[in-house]
Design an enzyme around this catalytic site. Structure first.
Site, mmCIF file in Angstrom:
data_model
loop_
_atom_site.group_PDB
_atom_site.id
_atom_site.type_symbol
_atom_site.label_atom_id
_atom_site.label_comp_id
_atom_site.label_asym_id
_atom_site.label_seq_id
_atom_site.Cartn_x
_atom_site.Cartn_y
_atom_site.Cartn_z
ATOM 1 N N ASP A 37 35.823 -25.160 -29.865
ATOM 2 C CA ASP A 37 35.042 -26.036 -30.735
ATOM 3 C C ASP A 37 35.939 -26.907 -31.614
ATOM 4 O O ASP A 37 37.099 -26.572 -31.873
ATOM 5 C CB ASP A 37 34.144 -25.209 -31.661
ATOM 6 C CG ASP A 37 33.009 -24.517 -30.930
ATOM 7 O OD1 ASP A 37 32.923 -24.657 -29.697
ATOM 8 O OD2 ASP A 37 32.211 -23.843 -31.601
ATOM 9 N N ASP A 38 35.357 -28.005 -32.100
ATOM 10 C CA ASP A 38 35.901 -28.837 -33.188
ATOM 11 C C ASP A 38 36.943 -29.858 -32.759
ATOM 12 O O ASP A 38 37.468 -30.574 -33.605
ATOM 13 C CB ASP A 38 36.498 -27.995 -34.323
ATOM 14 C CG ASP A 38 35.478 -27.158 -35.050
ATOM 15 O OD1 ASP A 38 34.275 -27.270 -34.719
ATOM 16 O OD2 ASP A 38 35.863 -26.369 -35.933
ATOM 17 N N HIS A 185 38.843 -22.197 -31.531
ATOM 18 C CA HIS A 185 38.805 -23.533 -32.124
ATOM 19 C C HIS A 185 40.125 -24.264 -31.886
ATOM 20 O O HIS A 185 41.199 -23.690 -32.120
ATOM 21 C CB HIS A 185 38.519 -23.438 -33.627
ATOM 22 C CG HIS A 185 37.147 -22.906 -33.924
ATOM 23 N ND1 HIS A 185 36.837 -21.570 -33.809
ATOM 24 C CD2 HIS A 185 36.005 -23.532 -34.311
ATOM 25 C CE1 HIS A 185 35.551 -21.385 -34.106
ATOM 26 N NE2 HIS A 185 35.031 -22.564 -34.410
#
Length: 225
Positions: A37-38, A185
């Site tokens: 993610d991100d 992440h």
């Protein structure tokens, strides 16, 4: 305070409450998904890609539209390698805090950023993971109305607070099961360690017999079970 020990309990409560979300795959299959993610991040994501390239593993990335616009060439490199792409909102604002119009705009702006960087049509990028894992029944209703697929997780080692590579690896190994969906992440929070974590984690999971698949493959398992 770190909440990593509590996430498995959250999962057990939330998963049956919201069965239309993707929480994982087939518990009778060794197939698991590694998700990030991100990103994309100009420094951390290329380091991660080298590890995934080395092991020839396809992962799934849930992108922030603002980050795609900042690093379109990295986004394209990920797509060119055949990794699966999903949406994480434009700028990491929690979805329940947005009006329906703002939520729709956040998702569509991210799709546009991905199209501009990777030439992926919006209808090909429909998986959505809510920032911070926060959603409401109303949020899910909107996803289904707009033809998005909500994606959650089953293994959350809380790498974004940087507890250390060894701690993150151990948390994943302690929680992983058949069909697990692991979330790490590669963005500003947690991305510092993501390549080092993944470099240790992948061979250990392979040694256990795990097979790495994308989120799209996990969706296919839900249709056949």
């Amino acid at each position: 305070m770190q909440f990593a020990p509590l996430f498995p309990y959250f999962y057990r409560i939330l998963q049956p409450t919201f069965p239309n979300c993707l929480w994982g795959g087939d518990r009778n299959s060794k197939a698991i998904a590694l998700t990030f993610d991100d990103g994309p991040h100009p420094q951390y994501t290329p380091q991660l890609l080298k590890v995934l390239d080395h092991y020839d593993i396809k992962a799934s990335f849930f992108w922030l539209g603002a980050c795609v616009n900042r690093s379109p060439e990295i986004a394209q490199a990920i797509c060119d390698r055949g990794h699966w792409i999903g949406l994480h909102g434009y700028d990491h604002r929690s979805f329940p805090m947005l009006s329906p119009n703002d939520l729709k705009d956040s998702l569509e702006k991210t799709q546009t950023a991905i199209y501009n960087a990777c030439n992926l049509l919006p209808e090909k990028v429909r998986d959505v993971r809510p920032p911070n894992g926060l959603f409401t029944p109303k949020t899910l209703k909107l996803f289904f109305e707009w033809n998005y697929r909500p994606v959650m997780w089953s293994v959350v080692p809380e790498d974004w607070v940087l507890p250390g590579v060894d701690t993150v690896v151990q948390r994943v190994l302690n929680q992983v099961q058949n069909g697990s969906m692991i979330v790490l992440h590669d963005g500003a929070c947690g991305g510092q360690d993501v390549a080092a974590t993944t470099k240790i984690l992948i061979p250990q999971l392979l040694q256990q017999g795990s097979q790495f698949v994308t989120v799209d493959t996990l969706w296919q398992y839900t249709k056949t079970n």
